[in-house]
Design an enzyme around this catalytic site. Structure first.
Site, PDB file in Angstrom:
ATOM      1  N   LYS A  54      43.492  -3.056  16.542  1.00 41.21           N
ATOM      2  CA  LYS A  54      44.105  -1.846  17.107  1.00 41.21           C
ATOM      3  C   LYS A  54      43.349  -0.614  16.631  1.00 41.21           C
ATOM      4  O   LYS A  54      43.114   0.324  17.403  1.00 41.21           O
ATOM      5  CB  LYS A  54      45.592  -1.784  16.716  1.00 41.21           C
ATOM      6  CG  LYS A  54      46.413  -2.806  17.493  1.00 41.21           C
ATOM      7  CD  LYS A  54      47.823  -3.011  16.989  1.00 41.21           C
ATOM      8  CE  LYS A  54      48.458  -4.199  17.730  1.00 41.21           C
ATOM      9  NZ  LYS A  54      49.783  -4.558  17.248  1.00 41.21           N
ATOM     10  N   GLN A  98      53.718  -2.694  12.607  1.00 45.23           N
ATOM     11  CA  GLN A  98      53.312  -4.064  12.939  1.00 45.23           C
ATOM     12  C   GLN A  98      54.408  -5.063  12.547  1.00 45.23           C
ATOM     13  O   GLN A  98      54.899  -5.032  11.420  1.00 45.23           O
ATOM     14  CB  GLN A  98      51.988  -4.383  12.217  1.00 45.23           C
ATOM     15  CG  GLN A  98      51.423  -5.745  12.533  1.00 45.23           C
ATOM     16  CD  GLN A  98      51.012  -5.888  14.006  1.00 45.23           C
ATOM     17  OE1 GLN A  98      50.375  -5.010  14.572  1.00 45.23           O
ATOM     18  NE2 GLN A  98      51.381  -7.004  14.619  1.00 45.23           N
ATOM     19  N   ASP A 121      54.810   0.912  21.209  1.00 42.78           N
ATOM     20  CA  ASP A 121      54.983  -0.528  21.443  1.00 42.78           C
ATOM     21  C   ASP A 121      55.979  -0.768  22.579  1.00 42.78           C
ATOM     22  O   ASP A 121      56.030  -1.865  23.138  1.00 42.78           O
ATOM     23  CB  ASP A 121      55.535  -1.212  20.175  1.00 42.78           C
ATOM     24  CG  ASP A 121      54.461  -1.977  19.417  1.00 42.78           C
ATOM     25  OD1 ASP A 121      53.445  -2.347  20.039  1.00 42.78           O
ATOM     26  OD2 ASP A 121      54.657  -2.211  18.213  1.00 42.78           O
TER      27      ASP A 121
END
Ligand code: NAP
Length: 284
Positions: A54, A98, A121
């Protein structure tokens, strides 16, 4: 005749380049680059790889990336305090925590604490609810990536029978909502579903997100169907494979995604797109 491959690496690179061009134009116009804060708690090796990828994508897109790598001993209160601080920071557009988090931290509480406008997200109930209500804002990255791949086939999804195998909050459920939004007729299967093979056999589009190697058998695939394999499973020999029995399925499908190199890279591309969108929404 074998299926055509949907090359996630290629499509993802195109999307990141498009995002990068928009960022470059914005910076050239005197505005700051979008900024993504990535929070990693603990030392799960797979999570460390995802976070590294990422950050690399952020570099390619021209984003500023802020990295918070914190010990597994971090308390939930400390993590929530960090999220609140990032929520209030006007220099931060996107916040990504995460998953999975260590067991002593309630992931749902963390997700609900993220400002929905910075929830790149797309996991916050606000963003999930907007998708369910046909007014998506920040869309969950993996299912959104699936839809971009389906778009690349050029096949009109309206009225098609789609079967989603798996009903998790990050893959199956939002993928079903995306397919419904695209006007497909959607069946969502999970571990209690009966006659799964028959359901898959009837599908024009199959999206698999189960987490079991080769779970969807190739001979279940209807000739000409589109197969999107979200699964990423590591075998004992170290190789990655999907949830669909690829070699057999590829002989029957019209389009299929490989694993690796399919949906995986798309998730990161959609994260980049969400971060740019979040930046534009917050700082028009
Ligand atoms: P998960 O949370 O474990 O969910 C698995 C889903 O599969 C559940 O809905 C479960 O049903 C269903 N399932 C399990 N056994 C089944 C069976 N025998 N028959 C039918 N359905 C069954 O997994 P996930 O997080 O969604 O991940 C799924 C896969 O996608 C994994 O391989 C993961 O690595 C991969 N993934 C890839 C990406 C990407 O970027 N490409 C992103 C996320 C995940 P119940 O609901 O009944 O338990």
């Amino acid at each position: 005749m074998g299926a055509q491959l949907l090359d996630g690496k290629l499509i993802s690179a195109e999307i990141i380049a498009e995002v990068g061009a928009k960022v470059a134009a914005r910076v050239a116009a005197g505005r700051r680059a979008p900024a993504l804060a990535v929070v990693l708690v603990g030392d799960d090796p797979a999570s460390a790889v995802y976070v590294r990828n990422k950050k690399l994508a952020c570099e390619k897109a021209g984003f500023r990336s802020l990295s918070y790598e914190l010990p597994a001993s971090l308390t939930e209160t400390e993590l929530l305090d960090l999220v609140r601080k990032l929520n209030e920071d006007p220099e931060v557009d996107g916040i990504l925590v995460q998953l999975p988090l260590p067991k002593h931290i309630d992931a749902d509480r963390v997700i609900e604490t993220i400002n929905p406008l910075k929830d790149v997200d797309g996991f916050h109930p606000y963003n999930f609810g907007r998708l369910a209500l046909k007014m998506p804002l920040l869309r969950p990255c993996t299912p959104h990536g699936v839809m971009v791949m389906l778009e690349k086939t050029g096949v009109d999804l309206v009225g098609k029978d789609a079967v989603v195998v798996g009903a998790s909050n990050i893959v199956g459920r939002p993928a079903a909502l995306e397919l419904l939004l695209a006007r497909a007729t959607v069946t969502v299967c999970h571990s209690k579903t009966r006659d799964l093979a028959d359901k898959v056999r009837a599908a024009d589009v199959v999206v698999a997100g189960v987490g079991i190697p080769n779970f969807v058998k190739g001979d279940w695939i209807k000739p000409g169907a589109i197969v999107i394999d979200v699964g990423i499973n590591r075998l004992d020999n170290g190789k990655l494979c999907g949830d669909v029995e690829f070699d057999v399925a590829r002989e029957r499908a019209s389009w299929i995604t490989p694993v690796p190199g399919g949906v995986g890279p798309m998730t990161i591309a959609m994260l980049m797109r969400n971060t740019l969108d979040a930046c534009l929404n917050l700082n028009p």
